[in-house]
Scaffold this active site. Structure first.
Site, PDB file in Angstrom:
ATOM      1  N   LYS A   1      13.470   5.152   2.537  1.00  0.00           N
ATOM      2  CA  LYS A   1      14.190   4.718   4.011  1.00  0.00           C
ATOM      3  C   LYS A   1      15.280   3.757   3.782  1.00  0.00           C
ATOM      4  O   LYS A   1      16.204   3.428   4.501  1.00  0.00           O
ATOM      5  CB  LYS A   1      13.078   4.051   4.714  1.00  0.00           C
ATOM      6  CG  LYS A   1      12.139   4.988   5.761  1.00  0.00           C
ATOM      7  CD  LYS A   1      11.474   4.288   6.580  1.00  0.00           C
ATOM      8  CE  LYS A   1      10.586   5.347   7.581  1.00  0.00           C
ATOM      9  NZ  LYS A   1       9.665   4.705   8.450  1.00  0.00           N
TER      10      LYS A   1
ATOM     11  N   ARG B   1       3.436  12.231  -3.212  1.00  0.00           N
ATOM     12  CA  ARG B   1       4.323  12.413  -2.188  1.00  0.00           C
ATOM     13  C   ARG B   1       5.268  13.463  -2.415  1.00  0.00           C
ATOM     14  O   ARG B   1       5.254  14.027  -3.359  1.00  0.00           O
ATOM     15  CB  ARG B   1       5.345  11.158  -2.239  1.00  0.00           C
ATOM     16  CG  ARG B   1       6.050  10.901  -3.760  1.00  0.00           C
ATOM     17  CD  ARG B   1       6.886   9.561  -3.648  1.00  0.00           C
ATOM     18  NE  ARG B   1       7.765   9.966  -2.608  1.00  0.00           N
ATOM     19  CZ  ARG B   1       8.401   8.786  -2.181  1.00  0.00           C
ATOM     20  NH1 ARG B   1       8.241   7.556  -2.860  1.00  0.00           N
ATOM     21  NH2 ARG B   1       9.731   8.893  -1.086  1.00  0.00           N
TER      22      ARG B   1
ATOM     23  N   GLU C   1       5.838   3.298   9.575  1.00  0.00           N
ATOM     24  CA  GLU C   1       6.681   2.013   9.969  1.00  0.00           C
ATOM     25  C   GLU C   1       7.694   2.105  10.654  1.00  0.00           C
ATOM     26  O   GLU C   1       8.598   3.050  10.490  1.00  0.00           O
ATOM     27  CB  GLU C   1       6.863   1.136   8.635  1.00  0.00           C
ATOM     28  CG  GLU C   1       7.471  -0.329   9.088  1.00  0.00           C
ATOM     29  CD  GLU C   1       7.875  -0.974   7.690  1.00  0.00           C
ATOM     30  OE1 GLU C   1       8.315  -2.114   7.911  1.00  0.00           O
ATOM     31  OE2 GLU C   1       7.539  -0.613   6.734  1.00  0.00           O
TER      32      GLU C   1
END
Length: 770
Positions: free
Chosen positions: A483, A473, A253
């Protein structure tokens, strides 16, 4: 700061006092809950006269005094506190020694000299000292360590080092031992994680039954270790659509800069496609126009290339806005979506209670009309959403009628102002995967619960379904990779932008001097697993960085905190010295050497003059047996030059400040001192060496996992960045260009920063030598 109400209760006052000395909030609150410890700690703080606060290191020592000080030695406590406040006692090891000494000392029998000797007061243990001790221990125990590998008793190794260097910082000792273990043994194997099996006692073997014992062959590496992508299947149904070809996608994104976690995602997505001879899209998941910027889009494309990956095609979710809209209309027609008017808090409440929205069963035609009104801007923002009609009674929270479209009167950075309704991630992601014929839709484990919704939507629309697989992850210690948190650090100026070298953003790592090769080696070494609880220590990344830079970064010399040394038995003469760029450089290869000083356009060259500079930390007024630096009457070897012996120390008016050191050099090089120092000389008589700025970086956060803390910003390391503005460098560095990497001998690996100018070079420390 929490609890500053002086007019409040005694508990609030105590909490405020404990926070002032640097205790974390949890410890402070637990202390307040214990009346005895509260009384002791309050007394210690007042006795130490630090009611206005002190730094965290001192505060933690005071807390230890309050909880562990021997009761039979209370008469000595004020004396001990003076040593702590003056930082003469500054480590837990020194404090433990002080407790033992004072507990055995009568009230009238205290001798300061004996106490200081017992507690290591004034003894400075350098990083070199610790590394030397660890090297000796590893050399002595190498055979056992290699045999036992990661089953080696690290506590035992720690104890050996403690005997050699009792005043060493235990955290640094542990870090060096861990790094040394990793350098010696490499990656952990599956065998390292297995519990050792107890060997049964064997019966004596009769002579006639004895046979030749075949030596057991070493275990072959698993297929996953050889090829981490072997875990992924080849889904036949998908291959019927793609002609047998693998299609993956890397879908960031564009709402911030990529971090090291994205490096693992790239390794998985691009790596699988490359290994199978397939294709990987770079797809911008740009469904939220409020958070996305052209800056982030440009950065992502550039950093993907820097990491060594080449997309098959660059696409945007917004490229498919028309198809997504048409499919949403079809979803309504099939009775699988409806326009809802609940507010966000109402949606939340109804989902928690598994209750249907009042508008869930509205007629299809009505929803089609309202959705068309939404598209044409006839409904206010926040007054309507399109929701998928999933399963409100499911055990999976992500099946509770997720939002498919919301109204946002915001222009889109890629699609412009054509749309005022935008699809959600949960709606768009799976459909775009399908439209691009993705064979392997790979994502991290936090998306696992969304798999049901992913397949539900594709099934509801009768669309092609990619194979979905989740992996763990990447979590690295002493940093944050959310983020949202990274954005706060940047926008609130806790750091110096997205490419601050202390961040685990790929831009920050690159600016710090970390190579894409070492990052890729790091993520490949971790592997692709579904174990989502592991926290990878930062030292593991540093190992790969050193491995790379040790082969590529030429050696040079820089002195960070210089102290002047005058060589009194040397005339103002010229000596042109060579130094190796590489440790194993052949002596007959001129390109393997660098001149310590430039060949200046004049007849006078002074590569080694009678004025040199060494590190302040490499000189002591008092020598000791385990110290390798310079001291009065002691000799050291100047790297690539000559042995020098300290003959005199010139002090300032306060009789403490060292102005300069006088020494004599041994031109014959017959003396063989044990210490070797780096140095920089005046380029000509009376002319200062080349001045450079050096930035030293440490871990950004104190805790290993700051993301778990409520006050994670309070865990920021105040010493994560140190700027040295007047370091001295050899003149051959003056032509260094931005991005050039070097090993500063004895100091670490450094890179030329973009803030450098023609007037002054700026270097960032990438990583220490160990």
């Amino acid at each position: 700061m929490v609890g500053k109400n002086e007019g409040g209760s005694g508990g609030e006052k105590s909490l405020d006092l404990f926070l002032k000395i640097g205790l974390d909030e949890r410890t402070a609150k637990n202390t307040v809950a214990n009346n005895k410890v509260t009384a002791n700690l309050t007394a210690v703080i007042h006795e130490a006269a630090v009611t206005d606060g002190c730094d965290r290191t001192v505060g933690n020592l005071l807390y230890t005094v309050a909880t562990k000080f021997p009761t039979n030695a209370l008469v000595h406590r004020p004396t001990l506190l003076k040593y702590i406040i003056s930082s003469k006692i500054k480590t837990p090891a020194q404090l433990e020694a002080a407790f033992s000494f004072l507990a055995a000392t009568a009230s009238d029998n205290f001798k300061a000299d004996d106490f200081e000797a017992a507690c290591g007061v004034g003894v400075e243990v350098s990083l070199d000292d610790i590394e030397h001790a660890v090297d000796e221990i590893f050399e002595e125990n190498k055979a056992v360590i290699v045999e036992q590998r990661y089953r080696t008793n690290v506590g035992e190794l720690f104890g050996y080092v403690r005997k050699k260097q009792p005043w060493a910082d235990p955290k640094i000792v542990k870090q060096i031992i861990d790094t040394k273990l990793y350098a010696l043994l490499g990656e952990r194997t599956a065998a390292d994680n297995e519990k050792p099996t107890k060997k049964k006692k064997e019966k004596p073997v009769k002579a006639e039954d004895k046979a030749v014992v075949e030596e057991t062959a070493p275990a072959k590496p698993s297929e996953e270790e050889i090829n981490p992508f072997s875990i992924f299947p080849s889904p036949e149904q998908n291959f019927k659509v793609t002609g047998g070809k693998v299609f993956t996608r890397f879908p960031p994104e564009p709402n911030g800069y990529l971090h090291i976690g994205h490096a693992k995602a790239m390794h998985v997505d691009f790596g699988l496609a490359k290994e199978r001879g397939g294709c990987c899209y770079l797809r911008y998941d740009d469904t939220n126009p409020e958070a996305e910027k052209k800056e982030y889009i440009d950065h992502i494309e550039e950093i993907v290339g820097w990491m060594g990956w080449e997309p098959f095609k660059i696409t945007y979710s917004s490229d498919y806005f028309q198809e997504l809209y048409e499919l949403a209309v079809e979803l309504i027609r099939r009775g699988h979506a409806y326009v809802d008017h609940q507010k966000p808090d109402e949606i939340k409440e109804y989902r928690e209670k598994k209750m249907n929205s009042p508008w869930r069963e509205r007629p299809i035609e009505e929803s089609l009309k309202l959705f068309d009104d939404m598209k044409h801007g006839l409904i206010e923002e926040g007054k309507a959403t399109l929701r998928m009609k999933q399963d409100m009674q499911s055990d999976n929270f992500n099946m509770y009628d997720l939002i498919a479209y919301r109204i946002k009167f915001t222009p889109h950075p890629h699609a412009g102002d054509k749309w005022c309704i935008y699809p959600s991630y949960d709606y768009a992601h799976c459909i775009v995967d399908s439209l691009e014929n993705i064979t392997h839709s790979l994502c991290t484990l936090e998306f696992e619960t969304r798999r049901a919704s992913y397949y539900w939507l594709l099934d509801a629309l009768s669309l092609y379904q990619p194979y979905v697989w989740e992996y763990s992850r990447l979590n690295v210690s002493n940093t944050v990779m959310s983020k949202r948190k990274l954005n706060r650090l940047v926008t609130e100026k806790w750091v110096d932008g997205w490419d601050d070298p202390r961040l685990m953003t790929l831009a920050g790592l690159r600016r710090r001097g970390v190579t894409a090769t070492s990052i890729n080696a790091f993520v490949r070494g971790i592997g692709i697993t579904r174990s989502d609880s592991s926290l990878i220590r930062l030292e593991r990344l540093e190992y790969h960085i050193r491995e790379e830079l040790n082969k590529t970064a030429p050696r040079t010399m820089v002195v960070l905190n210089p102290i002047k040394v005058v060589i009194t038995n040397m005339e103002a003469s010229v000596m042109d010295l060579d130094a190796k760029k590489w440790p194993d450089a052949p002596a007959d290869d001129a390109s393997s050497f660098y001149k310590l000083f430039d060949i200046l356009p004049c007849s006078c060259k002074i590569p080694f003059s009678k004025v040199v500079y060494i590190e302040k930390s490499d000189f002591r007024m008092k020598d000791s047996k385990d110290y390798y630096g310079l001291a009065p009457g002691k000799s050291v070897l100047l790297r690539y030059a000559f042995p020098i012996k300290c003959t005199e120390v010139i002090l300032g008016d306060d009789n403490e400040t060292i102005l300069e050191i006088h020494a004599e050099y041994d031109p014959s090089k017959k003396s063989k001192p044990k210490g070797v120092l780096h140095w920089v000389s005046e380029s000509s008589l009376g002319v200062e060496p080349l001045k450079v700025e050096v930035r030293l970086f440490e871990k950004l956060f104190i805790s290993e996992n700051p993301a778990e803390l409520d006050d994670w910003l309070g865990d920021l390391n105040p010493h994560s960045k140190e700027v040295i503005t007047d370091a001295y460098a050899v003149p051959s560095l003056k032509n260094a260009a931005i991005g050039d990497t070097f090993q500063f001998e004895r100091l670490g690996y450094f890179v030329v920063d973009k803030d450098s100018s023609a007037e002054k070079l700026v270097f960032n420390r990438t990583v220490t030598l160990r």
